[in-house]
Design an enzyme around this catalytic site. Structure first.
Site, PDB file in Angstrom:
ATOM      1  N   THR A  40      -4.137  -6.953 -18.877  1.00 31.18           N
ATOM      2  CA  THR A  40      -3.206  -6.413 -17.884  1.00 31.18           C
ATOM      3  C   THR A  40      -2.029  -7.383 -17.795  1.00 31.18           C
ATOM      4  O   THR A  40      -1.957  -8.347 -18.561  1.00 31.18           O
ATOM      5  CB  THR A  40      -3.871  -6.288 -16.496  1.00 31.18           C
ATOM      6  OG1 THR A  40      -4.379  -7.582 -16.125  1.00 31.18           O
ATOM      7  CG2 THR A  40      -4.996  -5.280 -16.513  1.00 31.18           C
ATOM      8  N   THR A 137     -13.835 -16.805  -4.838  1.00 30.82           N
ATOM      9  CA  THR A 137     -12.705 -17.414  -4.139  1.00 30.82           C
ATOM     10  C   THR A 137     -13.068 -17.787  -2.710  1.00 30.82           C
ATOM     11  O   THR A 137     -13.944 -17.157  -2.105  1.00 30.82           O
ATOM     12  CB  THR A 137     -11.521 -16.418  -4.111  1.00 30.82           C
ATOM     13  OG1 THR A 137     -10.508 -16.884  -3.219  1.00 30.82           O
ATOM     14  CG2 THR A 137     -11.956 -15.034  -3.617  1.00 30.82           C
ATOM     15  N   ASP A 138     -12.364 -18.781  -2.168  1.00 29.03           N
ATOM     16  CA  ASP A 138     -12.589 -19.140  -0.760  1.00 29.03           C
ATOM     17  C   ASP A 138     -12.116 -18.045   0.195  1.00 29.03           C
ATOM     18  O   ASP A 138     -12.483 -18.032   1.368  1.00 29.03           O
ATOM     19  CB  ASP A 138     -11.908 -20.477  -0.411  1.00 29.03           C
ATOM     20  CG  ASP A 138     -10.409 -20.499  -0.698  1.00 29.03           C
ATOM     21  OD1 ASP A 138      -9.855 -19.480  -1.161  1.00 29.03           O
ATOM     22  OD2 ASP A 138      -9.783 -21.555  -0.472  1.00 29.03           O
ATOM     23  N   GLU A 139     -11.326 -17.093  -0.313  1.00 29.36           N
ATOM     24  CA  GLU A 139     -10.790 -16.046   0.566  1.00 29.36           C
ATOM     25  C   GLU A 139     -11.870 -15.108   1.099  1.00 29.36           C
ATOM     26  O   GLU A 139     -11.641 -14.378   2.061  1.00 29.36           O
ATOM     27  CB  GLU A 139      -9.692 -15.252  -0.147  1.00 29.36           C
ATOM     28  CG  GLU A 139      -8.464 -16.108  -0.426  1.00 29.36           C
ATOM     29  CD  GLU A 139      -7.272 -15.300  -0.904  1.00 29.36           C
ATOM     30  OE1 GLU A 139      -7.015 -14.229  -0.340  1.00 29.36           O
ATOM     31  OE2 GLU A 139      -6.601 -15.762  -1.845  1.00 29.36           O
ATOM     32  N   TYR A 163      -7.916  -7.534  -1.542  1.00 27.24           N
ATOM     33  CA  TYR A 163      -8.338  -8.428  -2.637  1.00 27.24           C
ATOM     34  C   TYR A 163      -9.617  -9.164  -2.258  1.00 27.24           C
ATOM     35  O   TYR A 163     -10.613  -9.119  -2.970  1.00 27.24           O
ATOM     36  CB  TYR A 163      -7.230  -9.431  -2.985  1.00 27.24           C
ATOM     37  CG  TYR A 163      -7.757 -10.637  -3.732  1.00 27.24           C
ATOM     38  CD1 TYR A 163      -8.337 -10.498  -4.993  1.00 27.24           C
ATOM     39  CD2 TYR A 163      -7.716 -11.914  -3.170  1.00 27.24           C
ATOM     40  CE1 TYR A 163      -8.857 -11.607  -5.678  1.00 27.24           C
ATOM     41  CE2 TYR A 163      -8.224 -13.017  -3.848  1.00 27.24           C
ATOM     42  CZ  TYR A 163      -8.794 -12.857  -5.097  1.00 27.24           C
ATOM     43  OH  TYR A 163      -9.312 -13.951  -5.753  1.00 27.24           O
ATOM     44  N   SER A 166     -12.672  -7.031  -2.008  1.00 28.56           N
ATOM     45  CA  SER A 166     -13.248  -6.633  -3.298  1.00 28.56           C
ATOM     46  C   SER A 166     -14.033  -7.784  -3.924  1.00 28.56           C
ATOM     47  O   SER A 166     -15.079  -7.575  -4.533  1.00 28.56           O
ATOM     48  CB  SER A 166     -12.146  -6.144  -4.254  1.00 28.56           C
ATOM     49  OG  SER A 166     -11.305  -7.201  -4.670  1.00 28.56           O
ATOM     50  N   LYS A 167     -13.548  -9.020  -3.754  1.00 21.58           N
ATOM     51  CA  LYS A 167     -14.281 -10.179  -4.284  1.00 21.58           C
ATOM     52  C   LYS A 167     -15.580 -10.402  -3.503  1.00 21.58           C
ATOM     53  O   LYS A 167     -16.611 -10.753  -4.076  1.00 21.58           O
ATOM     54  CB  LYS A 167     -13.408 -11.440  -4.229  1.00 21.58           C
ATOM     55  CG  LYS A 167     -12.259 -11.449  -5.225  1.00 21.58           C
ATOM     56  CD  LYS A 167     -12.707 -11.482  -6.687  1.00 21.58           C
ATOM     57  CE  LYS A 167     -13.224 -12.836  -7.100  1.00 21.58           C
ATOM     58  NZ  LYS A 167     -13.524 -12.865  -8.567  1.00 21.58           N
ATOM     59  N   TYR A 220       6.908 -17.377   3.048  1.00 25.28           N
ATOM     60  CA  TYR A 220       6.427 -16.438   4.074  1.00 25.28           C
ATOM     61  C   TYR A 220       6.439 -17.065   5.469  1.00 25.28           C
ATOM     62  O   TYR A 220       6.011 -18.214   5.651  1.00 25.28           O
ATOM     63  CB  TYR A 220       4.986 -16.005   3.776  1.00 25.28           C
ATOM     64  CG  TYR A 220       4.840 -14.938   2.721  1.00 25.28           C
ATOM     65  CD1 TYR A 220       5.549 -13.750   2.804  1.00 25.28           C
ATOM     66  CD2 TYR A 220       3.954 -15.105   1.658  1.00 25.28           C
ATOM     67  CE1 TYR A 220       5.391 -12.757   1.848  1.00 25.28           C
ATOM     68  CE2 TYR A 220       3.783 -14.117   0.695  1.00 25.28           C
ATOM     69  CZ  TYR A 220       4.516 -12.943   0.796  1.00 25.28           C
ATOM     70  OH  TYR A 220       4.362 -11.955  -0.155  1.00 25.28           O
ATOM     71  N   ASP A 297       6.657 -12.398   7.079  1.00 28.41           N
ATOM     72  CA  ASP A 297       5.311 -12.833   6.726  1.00 28.41           C
ATOM     73  C   ASP A 297       4.521 -11.715   6.055  1.00 28.41           C
ATOM     74  O   ASP A 297       4.749 -10.523   6.309  1.00 28.41           O
ATOM     75  CB  ASP A 297       4.570 -13.316   7.984  1.00 28.41           C
ATOM     76  CG  ASP A 297       3.504 -14.356   7.653  1.00 28.41           C
ATOM     77  OD1 ASP A 297       3.287 -14.644   6.465  1.00 28.41           O
ATOM     78  OD2 ASP A 297       2.894 -14.890   8.607  1.00 28.41           O
TER      79      ASP A 297
END
Length: 360
Positions: A40, A137-139, A163, A166-167, A220, A297
């Site tokens: 991609t 990820t830490d997210e 995002y 989904s992780k 942001y 933001d």
């Protein structure tokens, strides 16, 4: 790792390509790497130019959602390790188009799990020496309130963007296979990576590229959002270590101990560029703090992430080696030496590389 066959998904992306280069340098001929990527916008085979002719490296243009193709890879190559990077990863894009993220990040992960399970399962459990590693990820932990505290492996999952949701879903699917089938897997969760080959939509390469071209540096909100930064090679070392020695079923946080406000990062990039460029370089005149431009933001913008790598240090002896002040200089030096790479990638011409190399 003697003669291991390692399937790396998303190996043409930023962290994936750094990981492949690191592994082939470390283990030389002792491993065979099969790199699967559907190329991609963020996948760039140019990143792997230096290894593409090696006998123990193979690239396959395959989507992780393609069941037949993924099953065929496991049957053909007798895979020992899966290192699953392949993911849509840009928060802004996930806000605009969540379906793509669910498809790749959730269904793609499920497809890989099923193929690995089918290939590795025996009547007594799973073949010895097999391991699946989910790079997360830490997210998935959401945001930290205020200036104090860290994410630990025990922190409740609380994603805020499509995002990160989904992780999180993908992580929970991996966990369910560990819990239900005793599937041999680990999950690593890292903080923000930076370093060579990063696609210039992400903060650090975007700011480097814009500054060198005298373009505005969009920040942001107030610029006070805090992220923990991890030099990409330090992350690669952690992944290798967890894949080899991590306790099956465990999650390991991989943090950089480099917390910075976004505005600090942007200021450091400006100052470091001015320090590194020679007095004769015409780009020096284009770079100034006046380029910093505050913009509206991001929706649902998490205030602060900070991740504690205590567990991986205690169990496996890993800790980040690269202080941010050194890592940012290394990163900027790499981009200054690879301006043609940046130019091709910002024009989209890098995608022609696959046509040239693999469609002969």
């Amino acid at each position: 790792l003697q003669s291991s066959r390692v399937l790396v998904t998303g190996g043409a992306g930023f962290i994936g390509s750094n990981f492949i280069l690191y592994m082939l340098k470390k283990y030389q001929e002792e491993i065979n790497i099969i790199n699967v990527d559907c190329l991609t916008y963020a996948g760039n085979l140019e990143n792997l130019k230096e290894v593409e002719h090696r006998k123990n490296y193979k690239f396959l243009k395959v989507d992780v959602c393609d069941k037949k193709a993924i099953l065929n890879i496991f049957q053909t190559y007798d895979i020992d390790r899966v290192i699953h990077f392949a993911a849509e990863s840009h928060v802004d894009r996930s806000i605009r188009n969540p379906e793509v993220f669910v498809n790749t990040n959730v269904l793609g992960t499920l497809n890989l799990l099923n193929a690995a399970k089918l290939a590795w399962e025996t009547e007594d459990g799973f073949k010895p020496g097999k391991k699946y590693l989910q790079v997360s990820t830490d997210e998935v932990y959401g945001a930290l309130e205020g200036e104090e505290g860290y994410f630990y492996e025990t922190t409740p999952l609380d994603p805020h963007s499509p995002y990160s949701a989904s992780k999180t879903s993908a992580d929970l699917m991996v966990k369910s296979y560990v819990d239900t089938f005793h599937f041999p897997a680990n999950i690593t969760r890292c903080s923000n990576n930076y370093g060579p080959y990063q696609f210039p939509e992400k903060l650090i390469p975007l700011m480097i590229n814009n500054a060198l071209n005298g373009k505005k540096l969009p920040v942001y909100g107030t610029g006070k959002n805090v992220r923990d930064w991890l030099y990409v090679e330090d992350h690669c070392k952690a992944i290798d270590l967890v894949a080899e020695k991590g306790r099956v079923g465990e999650v390991y946080n991989v943090g950089g101990h480099n917390e910075k406000k976004n505005i600090e990062i942007v200021t450091m990039i400006i100052d470091t560029l001015l320090e590194m460029l020679s007095a004769k370089d015409p780009r020096r005149k284009l770079i100034s703090h006046d380029l910093i431009t505050y913009v509206e933001d991001r929706k649902g913008h998490d205030f602060r992430y900070a991740i504690a790598p205590d567990k991986i240090k205690a169990e496996l002896g890993w800790e980040p080696e690269t202080p941010f002040s050194e890592g940012i200089k290394r990163t900027i030096a790499w981009y200054l030496e690879h301006m043609e790479w940046m130019e091709r990638i910002t024009k989209g011409e890098y995608q022609k590389y696959y046509e040239k190399m693999y469609r002969m």
